[in-house]
Design a protein around this motif. Structure first.
Motif, PDB file in Angstrom:
ATOM      1  N   GLN A  59     -10.700  -9.607   0.814  1.00  0.00           N
ATOM      2  CA  GLN A  59     -11.418  -9.867  -0.427  1.00  0.00           C
ATOM      3  C   GLN A  59     -10.556  -9.484  -1.626  1.00  0.00           C
ATOM      4  OE1 GLN A  59     -14.519 -11.281  -0.713  1.00  0.00           O
ATOM      5  NE2 GLN A  59     -14.417 -11.583   1.521  1.00  0.00           N
ATOM      6  N   ASN A  60     -10.201 -10.491  -2.420  1.00  0.00           N
ATOM      7  CA  ASN A  60      -9.455 -10.281  -3.663  1.00  0.00           C
ATOM      8  C   ASN A  60      -8.216  -9.395  -3.464  1.00  0.00           C
ATOM      9  OD1 ASN A  60      -9.123 -10.831  -6.365  1.00  0.00           O
ATOM     10  ND2 ASN A  60     -10.408  -9.145  -7.065  1.00  0.00           N
ATOM     11  N   PRO A  61      -7.373  -9.686  -2.469  1.00  0.00           N
ATOM     12  CA  PRO A  61      -6.253  -8.785  -2.150  1.00  0.00           C
ATOM     13  C   PRO A  61      -5.204  -8.692  -3.248  1.00  0.00           C
ATOM     14  CG  PRO A  61      -6.006 -10.865  -0.987  1.00  0.00           C
ATOM     15  CD  PRO A  61      -7.362 -10.900  -1.629  1.00  0.00           C
ATOM     16  N   PHE A  62      -4.939  -9.788  -3.976  1.00  0.00           N
ATOM     17  CA  PHE A  62      -3.855  -9.797  -4.950  1.00  0.00           C
ATOM     18  C   PHE A  62      -4.157  -8.902  -6.147  1.00  0.00           C
ATOM     19  CE2 PHE A  62      -3.834 -13.871  -2.665  1.00  0.00           C
ATOM     20  CZ  PHE A  62      -2.589 -13.774  -2.053  1.00  0.00           C
ATOM     21  N   ASN A  63      -5.390  -8.911  -6.602  1.00  0.00           N
ATOM     22  CA  ASN A  63      -5.777  -8.029  -7.700  1.00  0.00           C
ATOM     23  C   ASN A  63      -5.940  -6.591  -7.235  1.00  0.00           C
ATOM     24  OD1 ASN A  63      -5.781 -10.047  -9.656  1.00  0.00           O
ATOM     25  ND2 ASN A  63      -7.932 -10.557  -9.320  1.00  0.00           N
ATOM     26  N   ASN A  64      -6.507  -6.418  -6.063  1.00  0.00           N
ATOM     27  CA  ASN A  64      -6.753  -5.064  -5.563  1.00  0.00           C
ATOM     28  C   ASN A  64      -5.464  -4.305  -5.271  1.00  0.00           C
ATOM     29  OD1 ASN A  64      -9.508  -5.407  -5.720  1.00  0.00           O
ATOM     30  ND2 ASN A  64      -9.747  -5.979  -3.564  1.00  0.00           N
ATOM     31  N   THR A 124       0.819  -1.225   0.000  1.00  0.00           N
ATOM     32  CA  THR A 124       0.000   0.000   0.000  1.00  0.00           C
ATOM     33  C   THR A 124       0.847   1.267   0.000  1.00  0.00           C
ATOM     34  OG1 THR A 124      -0.161   0.070   2.433  1.00  0.00           O
ATOM     35  CG2 THR A 124      -1.867  -1.162   1.242  1.00  0.00           C
ATOM     36  N   ARG A 125       2.146   1.149  -0.120  1.00  0.00           N
ATOM     37  CA  ARG A 125       2.997   2.336  -0.030  1.00  0.00           C
ATOM     38  C   ARG A 125       2.726   3.289  -1.199  1.00  0.00           C
ATOM     39  NH1 ARG A 125       6.786  -1.293  -2.497  1.00  0.00           N
ATOM     40  NH2 ARG A 125       7.945  -0.241  -4.181  1.00  0.00           N
ATOM     41  N   GLU A 126       2.973   4.572  -0.970  1.00  0.00           N
ATOM     42  CA  GLU A 126       2.621   5.616  -1.923  1.00  0.00           C
ATOM     43  C   GLU A 126       3.385   5.503  -3.239  1.00  0.00           C
ATOM     44  OE1 GLU A 126       3.017   9.446  -0.204  1.00  0.00           O
ATOM     45  OE2 GLU A 126       1.446   9.153   1.302  1.00  0.00           O
ATOM     46  N   GLU A 135       3.247  -1.275 -10.761  1.00  0.00           N
ATOM     47  CA  GLU A 135       3.961  -2.529 -10.919  1.00  0.00           C
ATOM     48  C   GLU A 135       3.472  -3.573  -9.913  1.00  0.00           C
ATOM     49  OE1 GLU A 135       8.065  -1.859 -10.275  1.00  0.00           O
ATOM     50  OE2 GLU A 135       7.820  -1.158  -8.221  1.00  0.00           O
ATOM     51  N   ILE A 136       3.580  -4.839 -10.312  1.00  0.00           N
ATOM     52  CA  ILE A 136       3.174  -5.949  -9.447  1.00  0.00           C
ATOM     53  C   ILE A 136       4.354  -6.334  -8.563  1.00  0.00           C
ATOM     54  CG2 ILE A 136       2.445  -8.361  -9.383  1.00  0.00           C
ATOM     55  CD1 ILE A 136       0.987  -7.861 -12.021  1.00  0.00           C
ATOM     56  N   LEU A 137       4.131  -6.360  -7.255  1.00  0.00           N
ATOM     57  CA  LEU A 137       5.169  -6.756  -6.313  1.00  0.00           C
ATOM     58  C   LEU A 137       5.189  -8.272  -6.154  1.00  0.00           C
ATOM     59  CD1 LEU A 137       4.824  -4.166  -3.407  1.00  0.00           C
ATOM     60  CD2 LEU A 137       6.248  -4.037  -5.456  1.00  0.00           C
ATOM     61  N   ASN A 138       6.355  -8.796  -5.889  1.00  0.00           N
ATOM     62  CA  ASN A 138       6.522 -10.217  -5.608  1.00  0.00           C
ATOM     63  C   ASN A 138       7.033 -10.396  -4.186  1.00  0.00           C
ATOM     64  OD1 ASN A 138       5.978 -11.151  -8.372  1.00  0.00           O
ATOM     65  ND2 ASN A 138       7.909 -10.139  -8.859  1.00  0.00           N
ATOM     66  N   ILE A 139       6.311 -11.168  -3.390  1.00  0.00           N
ATOM     67  CA  ILE A 139       6.737 -11.499  -2.042  1.00  0.00           C
ATOM     68  C   ILE A 139       7.136 -12.968  -2.037  1.00  0.00           C
ATOM     69  CG2 ILE A 139       6.097 -11.607   0.397  1.00  0.00           C
ATOM     70  CD1 ILE A 139       4.031  -9.424  -0.158  1.00  0.00           C
ATOM     71  N   TYR A 140       8.419 -13.233  -1.818  1.00  0.00           N
ATOM     72  CA  TYR A 140       8.937 -14.594  -1.819  1.00  0.00           C
ATOM     73  C   TYR A 140       9.084 -15.068  -0.378  1.00  0.00           C
ATOM     74  CZ  TYR A 140      10.200 -13.509  -6.659  1.00  0.00           C
ATOM     75  OH  TYR A 140      10.166 -13.143  -7.983  1.00  0.00           O
ATOM     76  N   PHE A 141       8.251 -16.030   0.002  1.00  0.00           N
ATOM     77  CA  PHE A 141       8.337 -16.621   1.329  1.00  0.00           C
ATOM     78  C   PHE A 141       9.305 -17.801   1.273  1.00  0.00           C
ATOM     79  CE2 PHE A 141       4.113 -14.616   1.425  1.00  0.00           C
ATOM     80  CZ  PHE A 141       4.222 -13.881   2.600  1.00  0.00           C
TER      81      PHE A 141
END
Length: 354
Positions: free
Chosen positions: A325-330, A297-299, A304-310
């Motif tokens: 609700q639908n967090p990845f698209n939102n 959510t940063r300004e 761009e689409i972020l990638n979080i690698y666990f």
């Protein structure tokens, strides 16, 4: 053993600790290896043990082993190497350690802050005459390891000295990890957005050796459990800022994604779309969802689409965004999860030509 790319960063799943293997093709035409931490003691047999034996089998060495600080989820497995009877000639296998330690002899305490393991490692290095670079802090000159540049971003000299003094004088009583009821994983993104940041004030975390690793065009931030204000100060010294950010291929979130170790300002100064999280969602409930919400959510995120690698794959991690609700698209981000042990996540760059 990876030989398809000129440089790779292998994050081994050690159930919530840090265990990192950097492998690269040096300017001398040979393959080189750098290790960082290793995870809890019990994880040595699952991760660095097999990896180190593989390095030995192909006739290679470990140029540097960086021990970021003395928390058990970082230093624990390092002692497993010294106890490993299957590996001989340990002094020849690991050329140098990078490790901050107290030279004083103190009482041996208990607890999750592993002064005992630190003492054991220090004494083993001294008894076996194994080189160790110490003290390490932001005044230390950058290392050039056959084309891989390592710049120390943390600790600063003051925090390194504070941790050394704590080691020398204090018997730690140990800390109790957070309970499941203290986790924020069940909160909605909206509830966590914009929460005021409070920085981690743990002096042992503040003593973490955090680095900027550079290899040709590749840059990576490996932050251990460091304090973000110290990283920001170091990047400022390197002339990076909000208006002139540091572009990196990926950033490892400090302290396994703890909410006190990644602030909005560091996300302004560091430009990347790839973040690595070593927490497993169980130990101390890291990563905090609050941290992940700061990312997505940063300004200055843009489109761009972020990638979080666990680095781990647990039900707790996969369920962090289950209430949303639908967090990845939102919010335009992806999550990827690793496998256990040696087959865990590798970020590889600069493919070699056939």
């Amino acid at each position: 053993m990876q030989k398809t790319h000129q440089v790779s960063f292998h994050f081994l799943d050690v159930n919530g600790g840090d265990a990192i293997h950097i492998r690269f093709l040096g300017t001398d035409g040979k393959w080189h290896n750098i290790l960082i931490d290793g995870g809890y003691a019990k994880e040595y047999k699952n991760a660095f043990g097999p990896l180190i034996r593989e390095i030995v089998e192909v006739g290679e060495i470990i140029d540097y082993w960086i021990v970021s600080h003395i928390d058990q989820d970082h230093i624990g497995a390092v002692l497993g190497f010294f106890k490993d009877k299957k590996i001989e000639n340990k002094k020849e296998i690991v050329q140098n350690f990078i490790f901050n330690y107290s030279p004083e002899k103190i009482n041996i305490p208990n607890g999750k802050i592993s002064v005992k393991e630190g003492i054991d490692l220090r004494n083993f290095l001294k008894i076996n005459d194994i080189p160790a670079i110490s003290p390490i802090n932001t005044s230390t000159e950058s290392l050039d390891v056959f084309g891989l540049k390592i710049t120390i971003l943390s600790p600063n000299p003051e925090k390194e000295a504070i941790a050394t003094e704590l080691w020398r004088k204090k018997e730690f009583s140990g800390r109790i990890g957070r309970k499941a009821s203290e986790s924020d994983h069940k909160k909605n993104i909206k509830d966590l957005e914009g929460i005021k940041f409070n920085e981690d004030d743990d002096p042992i975390n503040g003593s973490s050796i955090a680095i900027l690793a550079e290899f040709q065009s590749i840059k990576a931030l490996l932050l251990a459990d460091s304090h973000p204000s110290d990283i920001i100060d170091s990047l400022d010294h390197l002339t990076y800022s909000k208006d002139a950010p540091l572009a990196v291929n990926f950033m490892q979130l400090a302290h396994h994604g703890s909410k006190g170790n990644t602030n909005p300002k560091i996300l302004e100064i560091v430009k990347t779309k790839n973040y690595v999280v070593t927490g497993n969602g169980i130990h101390n409930r890291h990563p905090d969802k609050e941290t992940l919400v700061r990312l997505i959510t940063r300004e200055n995120k843009g489109s761009e689409i972020l990638n979080i690698y666990f680095v781990c794959d647990t039900p707790e991690l996969r369920d962090i965004f289950g209430v949303d609700q639908n967090p990845f698209n939102n919010h335009k981000f992806n999550c990827e999860y690793s496998k256990l042990g040696v087959e865990s996540y590798t970020l590889a760059y600069l493919p070699l030509k056939d």
